[in-house]
Design a protein around this motif. Structure first.
Motif, PDB file in Angstrom:
ATOM      1  N   ALA A   9      60.040 -23.860   3.486  1.00 59.42           N
ATOM      2  CA  ALA A   9      60.872 -24.853   4.174  1.00 59.42           C
ATOM      3  C   ALA A   9      61.866 -24.249   5.134  1.00 59.42           C
ATOM      4  CB  ALA A   9      61.604 -25.694   3.133  1.00 59.42           C
ATOM      5  N   LEU A  10      62.255 -23.005   4.915  1.00 62.28           N
ATOM      6  CA  LEU A  10      63.406 -22.498   5.661  1.00 62.28           C
ATOM      7  C   LEU A  10      63.098 -21.365   6.631  1.00 62.28           C
ATOM      8  CD1 LEU A  10      65.941 -22.609   2.760  1.00 62.28           C
ATOM      9  CD2 LEU A  10      66.031 -23.958   4.827  1.00 62.28           C
ATOM     10  N   ARG A  35      60.637 -21.856   9.417  1.00 61.59           N
ATOM     11  CA  ARG A  35      60.149 -22.341  10.708  1.00 61.59           C
ATOM     12  C   ARG A  35      60.744 -23.709  11.048  1.00 61.59           C
ATOM     13  NH1 ARG A  35      56.465 -21.109   7.448  1.00 61.59           N
ATOM     14  NH2 ARG A  35      55.602 -19.028   7.523  1.00 61.59           N
ATOM     15  N   GLY A  36      60.403 -24.171  12.213  1.00 63.69           N
ATOM     16  CA  GLY A  36      60.824 -25.513  12.583  1.00 63.69           C
ATOM     17  C   GLY A  36      61.978 -25.491  13.557  1.00 63.69           C
ATOM     18  N   VAL A  93      65.439 -26.077  15.389  1.00 60.14           N
ATOM     19  CA  VAL A  93      66.809 -26.121  14.890  1.00 60.14           C
ATOM     20  C   VAL A  93      67.545 -27.234  15.618  1.00 60.14           C
ATOM     21  CG1 VAL A  93      68.937 -24.791  14.648  1.00 60.14           C
ATOM     22  CG2 VAL A  93      66.722 -23.645  14.565  1.00 60.14           C
ATOM     23  N   HIS A 125      72.974 -22.856   1.146  1.00 60.53           N
ATOM     24  CA  HIS A 125      73.482 -21.524   0.820  1.00 60.53           C
ATOM     25  C   HIS A 125      74.459 -21.559  -0.355  1.00 60.53           C
ATOM     26  CE1 HIS A 125      72.349 -20.407   5.149  1.00 60.53           C
ATOM     27  NE2 HIS A 125      71.456 -19.924   4.334  1.00 60.53           N
ATOM     28  N   LYS A 159      65.921 -11.899   2.666  1.00 64.34           N
ATOM     29  CA  LYS A 159      66.735 -13.118   2.632  1.00 64.34           C
ATOM     30  C   LYS A 159      66.806 -13.666   1.216  1.00 64.34           C
ATOM     31  CE  LYS A 159      66.351 -14.922   7.301  1.00 64.34           C
ATOM     32  NZ  LYS A 159      65.856 -16.030   8.141  1.00 64.34           N
ATOM     33  N   ILE A 201      69.226 -11.742  -0.810  1.00 68.04           N
ATOM     34  CA  ILE A 201      70.626 -12.094  -0.550  1.00 68.04           C
ATOM     35  C   ILE A 201      70.965 -13.438  -1.181  1.00 68.04           C
ATOM     36  CG2 ILE A 201      72.303 -12.629   1.280  1.00 68.04           C
ATOM     37  CD1 ILE A 201      71.645  -9.680   1.060  1.00 68.04           C
ATOM     38  N   ASP A 240      80.930 -15.605   6.478  1.00 68.40           N
ATOM     39  CA  ASP A 240      79.901 -14.694   6.994  1.00 68.40           C
ATOM     40  C   ASP A 240      78.636 -15.413   7.471  1.00 68.40           C
ATOM     41  OD1 ASP A 240      81.511 -12.582   6.540  1.00 68.40           O
ATOM     42  OD2 ASP A 240      80.618 -12.019   4.633  1.00 68.40           O
ATOM     43  N   ILE A 241      78.302 -16.533   6.855  1.00 69.28           N
ATOM     44  CA  ILE A 241      77.062 -17.217   7.272  1.00 69.28           C
ATOM     45  C   ILE A 241      77.372 -18.328   8.280  1.00 69.28           C
ATOM     46  CG2 ILE A 241      75.032 -18.481   6.474  1.00 69.28           C
ATOM     47  CD1 ILE A 241      75.324 -17.023   3.788  1.00 69.28           C
ATOM     48  N   GLN A 288      75.862  -6.577   4.985  1.00 70.52           N
ATOM     49  CA  GLN A 288      76.449  -7.684   5.757  1.00 70.52           C
ATOM     50  C   GLN A 288      75.462  -8.209   6.806  1.00 70.52           C
ATOM     51  OE1 GLN A 288      78.956  -8.958   3.863  1.00 70.52           O
ATOM     52  NE2 GLN A 288      79.740  -9.542   5.873  1.00 70.52           N
ATOM     53  N   LEU A 345      72.307  -8.347   6.422  1.00 68.23           N
ATOM     54  CA  LEU A 345      71.375  -9.203   5.692  1.00 68.23           C
ATOM     55  C   LEU A 345      72.010 -10.566   5.389  1.00 68.23           C
ATOM     56  CD1 LEU A 345      69.860  -6.637   3.154  1.00 68.23           C
ATOM     57  CD2 LEU A 345      68.811  -7.514   5.240  1.00 68.23           C
ATOM     58  N   VAL A 346      73.275 -10.527   4.991  1.00 67.90           N
ATOM     59  CA  VAL A 346      73.976 -11.789   4.693  1.00 67.90           C
ATOM     60  C   VAL A 346      74.023 -12.661   5.942  1.00 67.90           C
ATOM     61  CG1 VAL A 346      76.200 -12.811   4.058  1.00 67.90           C
ATOM     62  CG2 VAL A 346      75.349 -10.830   2.807  1.00 67.90           C
ATOM     63  N   LYS A 347      74.398 -12.046   7.058  1.00 68.99           N
ATOM     64  CA  LYS A 347      74.504 -12.817   8.298  1.00 68.99           C
ATOM     65  C   LYS A 347      73.143 -13.304   8.780  1.00 68.99           C
ATOM     66  CE  LYS A 347      78.762 -10.982  10.149  1.00 68.99           C
ATOM     67  NZ  LYS A 347      79.372 -10.231  11.236  1.00 68.99           N
ATOM     68  N   GLY A 348      72.099 -12.611   8.354  1.00 76.74           N
ATOM     69  CA  GLY A 348      70.746 -13.045   8.708  1.00 76.74           C
ATOM     70  C   GLY A 348      70.417 -14.412   8.166  1.00 76.74           C
ATOM     71  N   LEU A 349      71.111 -14.813   7.101  1.00 76.46           N
ATOM     72  CA  LEU A 349      70.863 -16.153   6.541  1.00 76.46           C
ATOM     73  C   LEU A 349      71.291 -17.254   7.511  1.00 76.46           C
ATOM     74  CD1 LEU A 349      71.942 -15.836   2.792  1.00 76.46           C
ATOM     75  CD2 LEU A 349      69.666 -15.653   3.769  1.00 76.46           C
ATOM     76  N   ALA A 350      72.183 -16.892   8.422  1.00 78.58           N
ATOM     77  CA  ALA A 350      72.623 -17.889   9.413  1.00 78.58           C
ATOM     78  C   ALA A 350      71.481 -18.307  10.334  1.00 78.58           C
ATOM     79  CB  ALA A 350      73.774 -17.320  10.230  1.00 78.58           C
ATOM     80  N   GLN A 351      70.441 -17.464  10.394  1.00 83.22           N
ATOM     81  CA  GLN A 351      69.303 -17.788  11.260  1.00 83.22           C
ATOM     82  C   GLN A 351      68.329 -18.753  10.587  1.00 83.22           C
ATOM     83  OE1 GLN A 351      69.485 -16.577  14.302  1.00 83.22           O
ATOM     84  NE2 GLN A 351      71.345 -15.505  13.676  1.00 83.22           N
ATOM     85  N   ASP A 352      68.606 -19.101   9.355  1.00 77.89           N
ATOM     86  CA  ASP A 352      67.701 -20.011   8.655  1.00 77.89           C
ATOM     87  C   ASP A 352      67.539 -21.296   9.440  1.00 77.89           C
ATOM     88  OD1 ASP A 352      67.136 -18.415   6.557  1.00 77.89           O
ATOM     89  OD2 ASP A 352      68.605 -19.283   5.190  1.00 77.89           O
ATOM     90  N   ALA A 353      66.301 -21.667   9.611  1.00 72.75           N
ATOM     91  CA  ALA A 353      66.017 -22.921  10.309  1.00 72.75           C
ATOM     92  C   ALA A 353      65.319 -23.858   9.330  1.00 72.75           C
ATOM     93  CB  ALA A 353      65.128 -22.661  11.505  1.00 72.75           C
ATOM     94  N   VAL A 354      65.731 -25.068   9.377  1.00 74.52           N
ATOM     95  CA  VAL A 354      65.158 -26.056   8.469  1.00 74.52           C
ATOM     96  C   VAL A 354      64.153 -26.897   9.249  1.00 74.52           C
ATOM     97  CG1 VAL A 354      65.710 -27.955   6.901  1.00 74.52           C
ATOM     98  CG2 VAL A 354      67.312 -26.077   7.203  1.00 74.52           C
ATOM     99  N   GLU A 355      63.059 -27.201   8.615  1.00 72.32           N
ATOM    100  CA  GLU A 355      62.037 -28.021   9.284  1.00 72.32           C
ATOM    101  C   GLU A 355      62.602 -29.382   9.658  1.00 72.32           C
ATOM    102  OE1 GLU A 355      58.631 -28.294   6.800  1.00 72.32           O
ATOM    103  OE2 GLU A 355      57.718 -26.532   7.712  1.00 72.32           O
TER     104      GLU A 355
END
Lengths: 203, 190
Positions: free
Chosen positions: A9-10, A12-13, A15, A57, A138, A141, A160-161, B47, B49-59
């Motif tokens: 789910a997280l 692709r797609g 934004v 998150h 990911k 983390i 941070d996120i 850090q 890696l943590v910030k990489g979570l910000a790139q998460d895209a939701v369908e």
């Protein structure tokens, strides 16, 4: 099971963007406050990504995050008439998201460290593909975030996120900047240790 | 401070969150301490890696689902809030009624200062006796009964009852005067 679903789910797609003009946002918000349902839908579209992703998150679970997101926007609809239009809506949404996620976390059974370790073993046999590796990191983390205390995780996710400043995080959480800094630093050190341990075990 | 105590400061320093007054000392320490330099390097890596979570895209479908759930729940929300409004209005109305009654009506019979409404026999003067013996029909004696007091003093009496009654077959009029000059209540008894 859960991690497979989240990976699907997280990754692709498209934004959803919230880069529209702030004047437009203010007008839409004003119309929504006046009871315009279409305008309220626009407010949801504009902010749903931040709310959903930050809830994900904070909770580490997409289903719970969807429930949280729904609850946040229903609360927004319920209390929209009280909202001061001169203020920014986003901090209010973050604050409600944090509170809703805390409520959800309080209700659900706590995941033990043993469960987390089992999940790590279950997802540790992936191929060398770069994308798979990135997803794995990911996931690592996300698990590390789950091991933090609620305050540490919330501060870390927002700072941070979500990329908010320490001052903004303190405003959202209703605590001092120094308290937020303590939570952030403790969380970062714990995550670093968790990642270090995991990489040592894998190597 | 030893190196392990500096870890939390380094964790803040790598993202620029360390207050300025503590930054100079730590920067100086990092310049010379290889252990802390290594720690700062690993925390920078985690850090990232943590910030990489910000790139998460939701369908997009996930957003649509949430949006539909929210919008479908809105009418129910409205009904619920409407129901609450009616319930609060009803409770407010009942409370108002109770307050008005409590203010106007005596709370307890003991609060009424006046109990006697029956005419007290009055001694007639000689003149009146004579007139009555003459039986003049157009001048019937009028007895105005003033309310007598109870022996026990009333502390919270907000009302005074004055009863007036003519001896003739006219109706008995009872006037209830409250503390509020706008509220006066009359009872007429045949």
């Amino acid at each position: 099971m859960e991690s497979q679903e989240l990976t699907f789910a997280l990754t692709r797609g498209p934004v959803a963007t919230d880069s529209s003009d702030s004047d437009d946002a203010a007008k839409i918000l004003k119309r929504a406050i006046a009871g315009d349902r279409a305008a309220f839908e626009q407010v949801v579209i504009r902010h749903q990504q931040r709310v959903l992703v930050s809830a994900f998150h904070l909770l580490g679970n997409l289903h719970d995050a969807q429930d949280a997101c729904q609850d946040v926007f229903l609360r927004l609809h319920r209390y929209l008439h009280r909202f001061d239009q001169r203020r920014d809506l986003l901090p209010w949404l973050y604050r409600v998201t944090v509170n809703v996620c805390r409520d959800i976390e309080r209700r659900r059974p706590r995941l033990s460290h043993l469960d987390i370790e089992e999940q790590e073993v279950a997802t540790g046999d992936c191929g060398p593909d770069e994308e798979v590796m990135r997803d794995e990191q990911k996931e690592m983390i996300r698990r590390a975030l789950k091991r933090l205390s609620q305050n540490e995780r919330t501060a870390l996710v927002l700072r941070d996120i979500e990329g908010l400043s320490t001052k903004e995080v303190a405003g959202i959480l209703g605590s001092s900047e120094s308290t937020v800094r303590v939570h952030i630093s403790t969380g970062r050190v714990k995550i670093r240790k968790f990642v270090d341990e995991l990489e040592k075990r894998r190597s | 401070m030893n190196c392990s105590q500096l870890e939390k400061l380094i964790a803040l320093h790598v993202e620029g969150d360390l207050p300025a007054r503590r930054r100079a000392g730590l920067t100086e320490h990092l310049r010379t301490c290889t252990r802390c330099q290594e720690f700062a390097g690993t925390i920078r890596a985690s850090q990232l890696l943590v910030k990489g979570l910000a790139q998460d895209a939701v369908e997009a479908t996930v957003f649509e689902q949430v949006r539909h759930r929210v919008l479908n729940a809105l009418p129910a929300e409205k009904e619920q809030s409407g129901f609450h409004a009616w319930r609060y209005a009803l409770v407010a109305g009942v409370l108002l009624g109770v307050l008005v009654l409590a203010r106007v009506a005596p709370r307890h019979p003991s609060n009424v200062r006046v109990t006697a409404v029956a005419p007290r026999p009055r001694e007639l003067t000689n003149t009146e006796s004579a007139e009555r013996a003459g039986a003049s029909p157009h001048r019937s004696p009028v007895g105005v009964i003033k309310a007598g007091r109870r022996s026990r003093p009333q502390r919270h009496s907000g009302t005074t009852l004055i009863a007036s009654r003519r001896m003739a077959p006219k109706p008995l009029k009872v006037k209830l005067i409250t503390n509020d000059p706008k509220i006066v209540i009359y009872w007429l008894f045949e």
